[in-house]
Design a protein around this motif. Structure first.
Motif, PDB file in Angstrom:
ATOM      1  N   ALA A  69      41.490  53.859  55.851  1.00 45.45           N
ATOM      2  CA  ALA A  69      42.316  52.651  55.698  1.00 45.45           C
ATOM      3  C   ALA A  69      41.465  51.473  55.226  1.00 45.45           C
ATOM      4  O   ALA A  69      41.932  50.650  54.429  1.00 45.45           O
ATOM      5  CB  ALA A  69      43.019  52.319  57.010  1.00 45.45           C
ATOM      6  N   GLN A  70      40.223  51.389  55.666  1.00 45.25           N
ATOM      7  CA  GLN A  70      39.309  50.338  55.208  1.00 45.25           C
ATOM      8  C   GLN A  70      39.057  50.479  53.713  1.00 45.25           C
ATOM      9  O   GLN A  70      39.100  49.492  52.968  1.00 45.25           O
ATOM     10  CB  GLN A  70      37.981  50.416  55.954  1.00 45.25           C
ATOM     11  N   ARG A  71      38.786  51.708  53.268  1.00 40.88           N
ATOM     12  CA  ARG A  71      38.537  51.951  51.837  1.00 40.88           C
ATOM     13  C   ARG A  71      39.764  51.590  51.009  1.00 40.88           C
ATOM     14  O   ARG A  71      39.655  51.008  49.939  1.00 40.88           O
ATOM     15  CB  ARG A  71      38.166  53.412  51.614  1.00 40.88           C
ATOM     16  N   GLN A  72      40.946  51.961  51.507  1.00 45.40           N
ATOM     17  CA  GLN A  72      42.178  51.662  50.779  1.00 45.40           C
ATOM     18  C   GLN A  72      42.387  50.159  50.666  1.00 45.40           C
ATOM     19  O   GLN A  72      42.722  49.658  49.586  1.00 45.40           O
ATOM     20  CB  GLN A  72      43.368  52.327  51.469  1.00 45.40           C
ATOM     21  N   LEU A  73      42.197  49.435  51.752  1.00 42.85           N
ATOM     22  CA  LEU A  73      42.367  47.980  51.743  1.00 42.85           C
ATOM     23  C   LEU A  73      41.378  47.330  50.774  1.00 42.85           C
ATOM     24  O   LEU A  73      41.759  46.498  49.942  1.00 42.85           O
ATOM     25  CB  LEU A  73      42.179  47.413  53.150  1.00 42.85           C
ATOM     26  N   ALA A  74      40.118  47.718  50.852  1.00 44.62           N
ATOM     27  CA  ALA A  74      39.100  47.133  49.970  1.00 44.62           C
ATOM     28  C   ALA A  74      39.405  47.451  48.507  1.00 44.62           C
ATOM     29  O   ALA A  74      39.306  46.575  47.642  1.00 44.62           O
ATOM     30  CB  ALA A  74      37.720  47.645  50.356  1.00 44.62           C
ATOM     31  N   THR A  75      39.808  48.677  48.233  1.00 45.28           N
ATOM     32  CA  THR A  75      40.107  49.074  46.853  1.00 45.28           C
ATOM     33  C   THR A  75      41.311  48.315  46.317  1.00 45.28           C
ATOM     34  O   THR A  75      41.304  47.852  45.170  1.00 45.28           O
ATOM     35  CB  THR A  75      40.326  50.600  46.776  1.00 45.28           C
ATOM     36  N   ARG A  76      42.346  48.135  47.128  1.00 45.57           N
ATOM     37  CA  ARG A  76      43.531  47.366  46.686  1.00 45.57           C
ATOM     38  C   ARG A  76      43.189  45.907  46.425  1.00 45.57           C
ATOM     39  O   ARG A  76      43.862  45.237  45.643  1.00 45.57           O
ATOM     40  CB  ARG A  76      44.647  47.458  47.735  1.00 45.57           C
ATOM     41  N   THR A  77      42.161  45.407  47.050  1.00 48.40           N
ATOM     42  CA  THR A  77      41.748  44.013  46.888  1.00 48.40           C
ATOM     43  C   THR A  77      41.086  43.767  45.536  1.00 48.40           C
ATOM     44  O   THR A  77      41.100  42.651  45.021  1.00 48.40           O
ATOM     45  CB  THR A  77      40.763  43.639  48.023  1.00 48.40           C
ATOM     46  N   ILE A  78      40.537  44.807  44.934  1.00 50.47           N
ATOM     47  CA  ILE A  78      39.704  44.660  43.741  1.00 50.47           C
ATOM     48  C   ILE A  78      40.478  44.192  42.508  1.00 50.47           C
ATOM     49  O   ILE A  78      40.038  43.273  41.815  1.00 50.47           O
ATOM     50  CB  ILE A  78      38.958  45.976  43.445  1.00 50.47           C
ATOM     51  N   LEU A  79      41.605  44.824  42.183  1.00 48.34           N
ATOM     52  CA  LEU A  79      42.299  44.505  40.927  1.00 48.34           C
ATOM     53  C   LEU A  79      42.658  43.024  40.796  1.00 48.34           C
ATOM     54  O   LEU A  79      42.358  42.416  39.763  1.00 48.34           O
ATOM     55  CB  LEU A  79      43.533  45.378  40.726  1.00 48.34           C
ATOM     56  N   PRO A  80      43.253  42.398  41.816  1.00 48.39           N
ATOM     57  CA  PRO A  80      43.544  40.966  41.663  1.00 48.39           C
ATOM     58  C   PRO A  80      42.288  40.126  41.413  1.00 48.39           C
ATOM     59  O   PRO A  80      42.332  39.139  40.681  1.00 48.39           O
ATOM     60  CB  PRO A  80      44.205  40.585  42.991  1.00 48.39           C
ATOM     61  N   LEU A  81      41.164  40.539  41.990  1.00 47.52           N
ATOM     62  CA  LEU A  81      39.909  39.813  41.752  1.00 47.52           C
ATOM     63  C   LEU A  81      39.459  39.979  40.306  1.00 47.52           C
ATOM     64  O   LEU A  81      39.045  39.013  39.661  1.00 47.52           O
ATOM     65  CB  LEU A  81      38.816  40.305  42.708  1.00 47.52           C
ATOM     66  N   LEU A  82      39.543  41.209  39.786  1.00 46.33           N
ATOM     67  CA  LEU A  82      39.148  41.451  38.396  1.00 46.33           C
ATOM     68  C   LEU A  82      40.057  40.696  37.427  1.00 46.33           C
ATOM     69  O   LEU A  82      39.584  40.088  36.463  1.00 46.33           O
ATOM     70  CB  LEU A  82      39.175  42.950  38.086  1.00 46.33           C
ATOM     71  N   VAL A  83      41.353  40.716  37.695  1.00 43.04           N
ATOM     72  CA  VAL A  83      42.307  40.010  36.834  1.00 43.04           C
ATOM     73  C   VAL A  83      42.018  38.506  36.839  1.00 43.04           C
ATOM     74  O   VAL A  83      42.155  37.832  35.815  1.00 43.04           O
ATOM     75  CB  VAL A  83      43.759  40.316  37.267  1.00 43.04           C
ATOM     76  N   ALA A  84      41.567  37.989  37.994  1.00 44.38           N
ATOM     77  CA  ALA A  84      41.229  36.562  38.101  1.00 44.38           C
ATOM     78  C   ALA A  84      39.873  36.239  37.463  1.00 44.38           C
ATOM     79  O   ALA A  84      39.482  35.077  37.416  1.00 44.38           O
ATOM     80  CB  ALA A  84      41.235  36.135  39.568  1.00 44.38           C
ATOM     81  N   GLY A  85      39.168  37.267  36.989  1.00 46.79           N
ATOM     82  CA  GLY A  85      37.913  37.033  36.277  1.00 46.79           C
ATOM     83  C   GLY A  85      36.650  37.154  37.123  1.00 46.79           C
ATOM     84  O   GLY A  85      35.568  36.809  36.652  1.00 46.79           O
ATOM     85  N   TYR A  86      36.772  37.653  38.333  1.00 45.36           N
ATOM     86  CA  TYR A  86      35.595  37.807  39.187  1.00 45.36           C
ATOM     87  C   TYR A  86      34.919  39.149  38.946  1.00 45.36           C
ATOM     88  O   TYR A  86      35.593  40.138  38.648  1.00 45.36           O
ATOM     89  CB  TYR A  86      35.977  37.692  40.666  1.00 45.36           C
ATOM     90  N   ASP A  87      33.605  39.173  39.071  1.00 47.21           N
ATOM     91  CA  ASP A  87      32.841  40.415  38.990  1.00 47.21           C
ATOM     92  C   ASP A  87      32.795  41.030  40.376  1.00 47.21           C
ATOM     93  O   ASP A  87      32.460  40.349  41.348  1.00 47.21           O
ATOM     94  CB  ASP A  87      31.404  40.153  38.513  1.00 47.21           C
ATOM     95  N   VAL A  88      33.142  42.316  40.459  1.00 45.98           N
ATOM     96  CA  VAL A  88      33.187  43.012  41.741  1.00 45.98           C
ATOM     97  C   VAL A  88      32.345  44.268  41.648  1.00 45.98           C
ATOM     98  O   VAL A  88      32.430  45.009  40.674  1.00 45.98           O
ATOM     99  CB  VAL A  88      34.642  43.397  42.116  1.00 45.98           C
ATOM    100  N   ASN A  89      31.560  44.512  42.676  1.00 48.92           N
ATOM    101  CA  ASN A  89      30.778  45.736  42.773  1.00 48.92           C
ATOM    102  C   ASN A  89      31.121  46.380  44.102  1.00 48.92           C
ATOM    103  O   ASN A  89      31.115  45.712  45.129  1.00 48.92           O
ATOM    104  CB  ASN A  89      29.281  45.432  42.687  1.00 48.92           C
ATOM    105  N   ILE A  90      31.442  47.673  44.079  1.00 50.14           N
ATOM    106  CA  ILE A  90      31.774  48.396  45.303  1.00 50.14           C
ATOM    107  C   ILE A  90      30.891  49.628  45.404  1.00 50.14           C
ATOM    108  O   ILE A  90      30.630  50.300  44.387  1.00 50.14           O
ATOM    109  CB  ILE A  90      33.273  48.773  45.350  1.00 50.14           C
ATOM    110  N   ASP A  91      30.420  49.900  46.596  1.00 47.93           N
ATOM    111  CA  ASP A  91      29.661  51.119  46.850  1.00 47.93           C
ATOM    112  C   ASP A  91      30.576  52.287  46.473  1.00 47.93           C
ATOM    113  O   ASP A  91      31.722  52.352  46.932  1.00 47.93           O
ATOM    114  CB  ASP A  91      29.290  51.159  48.332  1.00 47.93           C
ATOM    115  N   PRO A  92      30.129  53.209  45.636  1.00 49.57           N
ATOM    116  CA  PRO A  92      31.008  54.306  45.208  1.00 49.57           C
ATOM    117  C   PRO A  92      31.550  55.131  46.372  1.00 49.57           C
ATOM    118  O   PRO A  92      32.640  55.691  46.273  1.00 49.57           O
ATOM    119  CB  PRO A  92      30.139  55.151  44.289  1.00 49.57           C
ATOM    120  N   ASP A  93      30.836  55.196  47.476  1.00 45.05           N
ATOM    121  CA  ASP A  93      31.317  55.936  48.644  1.00 45.05           C
ATOM    122  C   ASP A  93      32.491  55.243  49.322  1.00 45.05           C
ATOM    123  O   ASP A  93      33.178  55.843  50.147  1.00 45.05           O
ATOM    124  CB  ASP A  93      30.191  56.126  49.667  1.00 45.05           C
ATOM    125  N   GLU A  94      32.728  53.975  49.001  1.00 44.68           N
ATOM    126  CA  GLU A  94      33.793  53.202  49.643  1.00 44.68           C
ATOM    127  C   GLU A  94      34.997  52.987  48.729  1.00 44.68           C
ATOM    128  O   GLU A  94      35.965  52.360  49.108  1.00 44.68           O
ATOM    129  CB  GLU A  94      33.250  51.856  50.127  1.00 44.68           C
TER     130      GLU A  94
END
Length: 133
Positions: A69-94
């Motif tokens: 559930a943590q991985r799902q929440l963090a992953t769902r958070t990414i797209l809006p950040l990318l669309v807003a122009g932020y650079d995001v890096n996530i550990d591939p295991d997460e």
């Protein structure tokens, strides 16, 4: 200096060594309130530590969530950040590929299914796992 600053990344997502109960979402020092508010709105919990120098602000996944559930929440958070122009890096295991596919599908539907110039950015960068503080 925090992890996000070291990589010239706006947001870094990882599981802190010795703290398997939560994911840490670290924003660069001095991150704009808009970024922090977006992380708050996604369901992440804001943390803050004041020092004699800078004030450190980061987010964590809520207590009591399974690692999946943590991985799902963090992953769902990414797209809006990318669309807003932020650079995001996530550990591939997460990174949760299924959650990413679902959020992309939802995004495409809400954008009219158009794969033209308004196409969303590619998935976040995933570098090799590093030791975390």
């Amino acid at each position: 200096m925090n992890v996000a600053d070291e990589n010239n990344t706006d947001v870094e997502i990882y599981r802190k060594t010795g703290h398997p109960d939560r994911l840490h979402i670290v924003s660069r020092t001095g991150a704009p309130e808009e970024l922090l508010a977006q992380l708050d709105a996604s369901g992440l919990e804001r943390r803050r530590e004041e020092t004699d120098g800078p004030v450190y602000t980061w987010h964590e996944t809520p207590e009591g969530l399974s690692q999946k559930a943590q991985r799902q929440l963090a992953t769902r958070t990414i797209l809006p950040l990318l669309v807003a122009g932020y650079d995001v890096n996530i550990d591939p295991d997460e990174f949760d590929v299924t959650a990413w596919a679902r959020v992309m599908q939802t995004h495409r539907v809400t954008q009219g299914g158009n794969a033209g110039p308004s196409q969303p950015p590619p998935p976040p960068a995933a570098g090799p796992p590093r030791s975390r503080r």
